[in-house]
Design a protein around this motif. Structure first.
Motif, mmCIF file in Angstrom:
data_model
loop_
_atom_site.group_PDB
_atom_site.id
_atom_site.type_symbol
_atom_site.label_atom_id
_atom_site.label_comp_id
_atom_site.label_asym_id
_atom_site.label_seq_id
_atom_site.Cartn_x
_atom_site.Cartn_y
_atom_site.Cartn_z
ATOM 1 N N THR A 131 50.572 -15.275 85.120
ATOM 2 C CA THR A 131 50.577 -16.685 84.744
ATOM 3 C C THR A 131 49.302 -17.344 85.244
ATOM 4 O O THR A 131 48.725 -16.939 86.248
ATOM 5 C CB THR A 131 51.787 -17.420 85.346
ATOM 6 N N LYS A 132 48.876 -18.331 84.536
ATOM 7 C CA LYS A 132 47.718 -19.140 84.929
ATOM 8 C C LYS A 132 46.480 -18.292 85.248
ATOM 9 O O LYS A 132 45.734 -18.597 86.166
ATOM 10 C CB LYS A 132 48.083 -20.044 86.098
ATOM 11 N N ILE A 133 46.288 -17.240 84.484
ATOM 12 C CA ILE A 133 45.106 -16.399 84.623
ATOM 13 C C ILE A 133 43.994 -17.048 83.801
ATOM 14 O O ILE A 133 44.145 -17.230 82.591
ATOM 15 C CB ILE A 133 45.369 -14.958 84.123
ATOM 16 N N GLU A 134 42.915 -17.398 84.460
ATOM 17 C CA GLU A 134 41.824 -18.059 83.756
ATOM 18 C C GLU A 134 41.042 -17.091 82.876
ATOM 19 O O GLU A 134 40.569 -17.473 81.815
ATOM 20 C CB GLU A 134 40.902 -18.754 84.747
ATOM 21 N N SER A 135 40.895 -15.839 83.315
ATOM 22 C CA SER A 135 40.148 -14.871 82.527
ATOM 23 C C SER A 135 40.785 -13.495 82.655
ATOM 24 O O SER A 135 40.681 -12.844 83.698
ATOM 25 C CB SER A 135 38.694 -14.811 82.978
ATOM 26 N N LEU A 136 41.410 -13.057 81.581
ATOM 27 C CA LEU A 136 42.005 -11.727 81.550
ATOM 28 C C LEU A 136 40.909 -10.668 81.663
ATOM 29 O O LEU A 136 41.082 -9.650 82.329
ATOM 30 C CB LEU A 136 42.804 -11.543 80.263
ATOM 31 N N LYS A 137 39.786 -10.938 81.067
ATOM 32 C CA LYS A 137 38.661 -9.998 81.099
ATOM 33 C C LYS A 137 38.183 -9.765 82.536
ATOM 34 O O LYS A 137 37.984 -8.616 82.948
ATOM 35 C CB LYS A 137 37.519 -10.537 80.245
ATOM 36 N N ILE A 138 38.049 -10.807 83.316
ATOM 37 C CA ILE A 138 37.604 -10.669 84.704
ATOM 38 C C ILE A 138 38.647 -9.923 85.525
ATOM 39 O O ILE A 138 38.308 -9.052 86.323
ATOM 40 C CB ILE A 138 37.282 -12.045 85.323
ATOM 41 N N LEU A 139 39.929 -10.241 85.317
ATOM 42 C CA LEU A 139 40.991 -9.535 86.034
ATOM 43 C C LEU A 139 40.944 -8.038 85.712
ATOM 44 O O LEU A 139 41.025 -7.207 86.616
ATOM 45 C CB LEU A 139 42.363 -10.109 85.677
ATOM 46 N N GLN A 140 40.799 -7.695 84.455
ATOM 47 C CA GLN A 140 40.739 -6.292 84.053
ATOM 48 C C GLN A 140 39.531 -5.590 84.673
ATOM 49 O O GLN A 140 39.622 -4.436 85.093
ATOM 50 C CB GLN A 140 40.709 -6.168 82.526
ATOM 51 N N GLN A 141 38.429 -6.274 84.777
ATOM 52 C CA GLN A 141 37.244 -5.703 85.422
ATOM 53 C C GLN A 141 37.492 -5.468 86.906
ATOM 54 O O GLN A 141 37.093 -4.447 87.451
ATOM 55 C CB GLN A 141 36.025 -6.607 85.231
ATOM 56 N N LYS A 142 38.181 -6.406 87.555
ATOM 57 C CA LYS A 142 38.461 -6.283 88.988
ATOM 58 C C LYS A 142 39.354 -5.089 89.299
ATOM 59 O O LYS A 142 39.163 -4.401 90.291
ATOM 60 C CB LYS A 142 39.122 -7.558 89.526
ATOM 61 N N ILE A 143 40.357 -4.852 88.458
ATOM 62 C CA ILE A 143 41.288 -3.755 88.734
ATOM 63 C C ILE A 143 40.936 -2.487 87.961
ATOM 64 O O ILE A 143 41.586 -1.463 88.116
ATOM 65 C CB ILE A 143 42.758 -4.161 88.464
ATOM 66 N N ASN A 144 39.917 -2.579 87.119
ATOM 67 C CA ASN A 144 39.425 -1.435 86.352
ATOM 68 C C ASN A 144 40.515 -0.817 85.467
ATOM 69 O O ASN A 144 40.671 0.398 85.397
ATOM 70 C CB ASN A 144 38.803 -0.379 87.268
ATOM 71 N N LYS A 145 41.290 -1.678 84.830
ATOM 72 C CA LYS A 145 42.364 -1.253 83.927
ATOM 73 C C LYS A 145 42.381 -2.178 82.714
ATOM 74 O O LYS A 145 42.089 -3.368 82.833
ATOM 75 C CB LYS A 145 43.742 -1.349 84.594
#
Length: 91
Positions: free
Chosen positions: A15-29
């Motif tokens: 919820t309230k994720i500003e950037s799915l792309k950045i999150l995916q880059q952080k967790i590498n998934k």
């Protein structure tokens, strides 16, 4: 999160994720590859609390809420505790 995405016993509600792309880059998934990840773009999941800026861990049993806790400065070990329970199959 990235460490436990393959565990189908866990549902990740984002919820309230500003950037799915950045999150995916952080967790590498790539999160769209996982059926146990729900990206809440319509704010369907709202936990009324003053801790809404922190990650919320909800335990369910028989489709009912068993526990709610937040990873916050008041509870800095929340994720370590849940990780330990996952590794010991105590969920």
């Amino acid at each position: 999160m990235g460490e436990f995405l393959d565990n189908q016993e866990i549902l990740f509600v984002l919820t309230k994720i500003e950037s799915l792309k950045i999150l995916q880059q952080k967790i590498n998934k790539r999160l769209k590859d996982y059926s146990n990840v729900y990206y809440d773009t319509k704010d369907k999941f709202v936990v009324p609390t003053d801790n809404s800026i922190y990650s919320c861990i909800i335990g369910l049993e028989n489709k009912k809420i068993k526990s709610i806790e937040f990873s916050s400065p008041d509870n800095p070990l929340a994720f370590e505790q849940i990780k330990s329970r996952l590794e010991n199959n105590q969920l």
